[in-house]
Motif scaffolding. Structure first.
Motif, PDB file in Angstrom:
ATOM      1  N   MET A   1      -2.854   9.930   0.932  1.00 56.27           N
ATOM      2  CA  MET A   1      -1.967   8.795   0.817  1.00 56.27           C
ATOM      3  C   MET A   1      -1.090   8.730   2.072  1.00 56.27           C
ATOM      4  O   MET A   1      -0.537   9.726   2.502  1.00 56.27           O
ATOM      5  N   ASN A   2      -0.988   7.538   2.675  1.00 51.83           N
ATOM      6  CA  ASN A   2      -0.149   7.428   3.868  1.00 51.83           C
ATOM      7  C   ASN A   2       1.303   7.163   3.480  1.00 51.83           C
ATOM      8  O   ASN A   2       1.639   6.899   2.341  1.00 51.83           O
ATOM      9  N   ASP A   3       2.182   7.224   4.456  1.00 55.74           N
ATOM     10  CA  ASP A   3       3.604   7.060   4.207  1.00 55.74           C
ATOM     11  C   ASP A   3       3.953   5.672   3.676  1.00 55.74           C
ATOM     12  O   ASP A   3       4.900   5.519   2.914  1.00 55.74           O
ATOM     13  N   PHE A   4       3.205   4.649   4.073  1.00 53.73           N
ATOM     14  CA  PHE A   4       3.502   3.307   3.603  1.00 53.73           C
ATOM     15  C   PHE A   4       3.294   3.189   2.097  1.00 53.73           C
ATOM     16  O   PHE A   4       4.064   2.522   1.417  1.00 53.73           O
ATOM     17  N   ASN A   5       2.276   3.820   1.584  1.00 50.31           N
ATOM     18  CA  ASN A   5       2.076   3.812   0.131  1.00 50.31           C
ATOM     19  C   ASN A   5       3.239   4.488  -0.576  1.00 50.31           C
ATOM     20  O   ASN A   5       3.680   4.040  -1.632  1.00 50.31           O
ATOM     21  N   GLU A   6       3.737   5.554   0.011  1.00 49.27           N
ATOM     22  CA  GLU A   6       4.882   6.260  -0.573  1.00 49.27           C
ATOM     23  C   GLU A   6       6.131   5.376  -0.546  1.00 49.27           C
ATOM     24  O   GLU A   6       6.881   5.320  -1.520  1.00 49.27           O
ATOM     25  N   ILE A   7       6.337   4.684   0.552  1.00 45.95           N
ATOM     26  CA  ILE A   7       7.482   3.779   0.663  1.00 45.95           C
ATOM     27  C   ILE A   7       7.376   2.653  -0.354  1.00 45.95           C
ATOM     28  O   ILE A   7       8.359   2.264  -0.991  1.00 45.95           O
ATOM     29  N   ARG A   8       6.190   2.111  -0.534  1.00 43.62           N
ATOM     30  CA  ARG A   8       5.978   1.003  -1.476  1.00 43.62           C
ATOM     31  C   ARG A   8       6.290   1.390  -2.921  1.00 43.62           C
ATOM     32  O   ARG A   8       6.540   0.527  -3.747  1.00 43.62           O
ATOM     33  N   ARG A   9       6.284   2.667  -3.217  1.00 43.86           N
ATOM     34  CA  ARG A   9       6.614   3.106  -4.581  1.00 43.86           C
ATOM     35  C   ARG A   9       8.036   2.736  -4.973  1.00 43.86           C
ATOM     36  O   ARG A   9       8.321   2.484  -6.135  1.00 43.86           O
ATOM     37  N   PHE A  10       8.958   2.728  -3.990  1.00 45.51           N
ATOM     38  CA  PHE A  10      10.353   2.457  -4.324  1.00 45.51           C
ATOM     39  C   PHE A  10      10.947   1.284  -3.549  1.00 45.51           C
ATOM     40  O   PHE A  10      12.088   0.884  -3.794  1.00 45.51           O
ATOM     41  N   TYR A  11      10.212   0.686  -2.608  1.00 46.83           N
ATOM     42  CA  TYR A  11      10.739  -0.422  -1.813  1.00 46.83           C
ATOM     43  C   TYR A  11       9.718  -1.545  -1.756  1.00 46.83           C
ATOM     44  O   TYR A  11       8.602  -1.342  -1.269  1.00 46.83           O
TER      45      TYR A  11
END
Length: 50
Positions: A1-11
């Motif tokens: 999983m890339n960082d953008f997917n992680e960011i999309r979880r809360f933003y």
């Protein structure tokens, strides 16, 4: 999983990627990774003229 997917979880807003982007290929890679926008800075303006 890339960082953008992680960011999309809360933003859910617009994600802009900047820094070390110098070409259209870099912008395309940013789009593929999930960024909404990419910013190419003024590195060309810092180069000496011939």
């Amino acid at each position: 999983m890339n960082d953008f997917n992680e960011i999309r979880r809360f933003y859910a807003g617009t994600v802009l990627l900047s820094g070390a982007l110098t070409s259209g290929k870099d912008l395309f890679a940013a789009q593929i990774m999930g960024a909404d926008l990419g910013y190419i800075g003024t590195s060309a303006a810092c180069r000496p003229t011939t």
